[in-house]
Enzyme design. Sequence first.
Site, PDB file in Angstrom:
ATOM      1  CE  LYS A 114     -73.259 -20.767  73.717  1.00 47.35           C
ATOM      2  NZ  LYS A 114     -73.883 -20.752  72.672  1.00 47.35           N
ATOM      3  CE1 TYR A 124     -79.181 -10.579  75.072  1.00 48.62           C
ATOM      4  CE2 TYR A 124     -77.728 -10.242  74.272  1.00 48.62           C
ATOM      5  CZ  TYR A 124     -78.153 -11.509  74.485  1.00 48.62           C
ATOM      6  OH  TYR A 124     -77.750 -12.201  74.955  1.00 48.62           O
ATOM      7  CG  HIS A 141     -81.749 -16.094  76.640  1.00 51.29           C
ATOM      8  ND1 HIS A 141     -80.779 -15.982  76.767  1.00 51.29           N
ATOM      9  CD2 HIS A 141     -82.317 -15.611  75.344  1.00 51.29           C
ATOM     10  CE1 HIS A 141     -80.140 -15.588  75.271  1.00 51.29           C
ATOM     11  NE2 HIS A 141     -81.295 -14.583  75.543  1.00 51.29           N
ATOM     12  NE  ARG A 195     -76.644 -14.921  77.120  1.00 54.96           N
ATOM     13  CZ  ARG A 195     -74.744 -14.496  78.127  1.00 54.96           C
ATOM     14  NH1 ARG A 195     -74.360 -14.551  78.748  1.00 54.96           N
ATOM     15  NH2 ARG A 195     -74.444 -14.546  76.501  1.00 54.96           N
ATOM     16  NE  ARG A 216     -73.629 -18.390  76.850  1.00 53.99           N
ATOM     17  CZ  ARG A 216     -72.817 -17.408  76.478  1.00 53.99           C
ATOM     18  NH1 ARG A 216     -71.477 -17.494  77.489  1.00 53.99           N
ATOM     19  NH2 ARG A 216     -71.904 -17.008  76.102  1.00 53.99           N
ATOM     20  CG  HIS A 255     -71.673 -12.037  73.494  1.00 51.13           C
ATOM     21  ND1 HIS A 255     -73.470 -11.677  73.048  1.00 51.13           N
ATOM     22  CD2 HIS A 255     -72.770 -13.368  73.214  1.00 51.13           C
ATOM     23  CE1 HIS A 255     -73.869 -12.246  73.668  1.00 51.13           C
ATOM     24  NE2 HIS A 255     -74.160 -12.930  73.511  1.00 51.13           N
TER      25      HIS A 255
END
Length: 296
Positions: A170, A275, A240, A243, A146, A266
């Site tokens: 994250k 995706y 993004h 990505r 990211r 994720h």
Amino acid sequence: MSFKAFSDYLLLEKNYSKLTLKAYMADLDAFQNFVNTEFQEDTIDKVSYQQIRNWIVSLVENGISNRSINRKTSSLNTYYKFLLKTKTITVNPLTKHKALKVRKKIQVPFSETEMQQVLDELNSVSDFEGLRNRLIIELFYATGIRRIELVQLQLLDIDLSNKTLKVLGKRNKERLIPLLDSVIKTLNSYVILRNQLEHIDDNGYLFLTKKGVKIYETLVYRIINDYFSKVSSKVKRSPHILRHSFATHLLNQGANLNAVKELLGHSSLAATQIYTHNSIAELKKVYSNTHPRSKK
């Protein structure tokens, strides 16, 4: 209740990033201002669902998108769940709330040709900014990280002996991503020029400006948009999308969905599956070109 306890809970117990925390607090403050103005309520702790619905209606009337409204109500819901947990309230007013319908956005990745064209343009650069920009693009495409993860990269996150990159994702979740030899080559060239800068303030960070300070997110966006606007007519040209290109191209080449999930950082497969639509398109093309019963 003061929002301070909730803020500490998100930061210390849930490990939310400071940016996410800032967004949550802004949503709570906005709703607090609304109920204070419309209903003369000094706190949002014990409001009714109807009052929340009135806020949602006002947001819609002000042109706020359904996606943004859902994010704001999600912030409220997290707050009320916290109040339940701390036994400040006995009923969450958003328990039966249903999110507003949102049209699914299909993000169109860069093609492999577009990727190669940009990298070819940067192939002969030898100055500091040129090498930095090439490394940024190569890292995005080779690792799928990211934008905020790239900005926060430290020199110590690079393990050249094992050819890996440590990424802090994250909720402060770490993951290791393999590095391609081509990326390592660009990395070594960049670091040599980086260390020759006249003045460095943020010495621990990998990516710096010419002034020796940590690179910032808007500059990263501008770099990606500038280079890809030369080769692509796509409306959105952002980190993004790089990505997205990383994930789509891996899946098109037969990569395992679980492996891509881990590389992207994720928490669930559901997030990775967005995706796969381009991968399915690629499979359909192969199928139609190779199946004996296919019309050619």
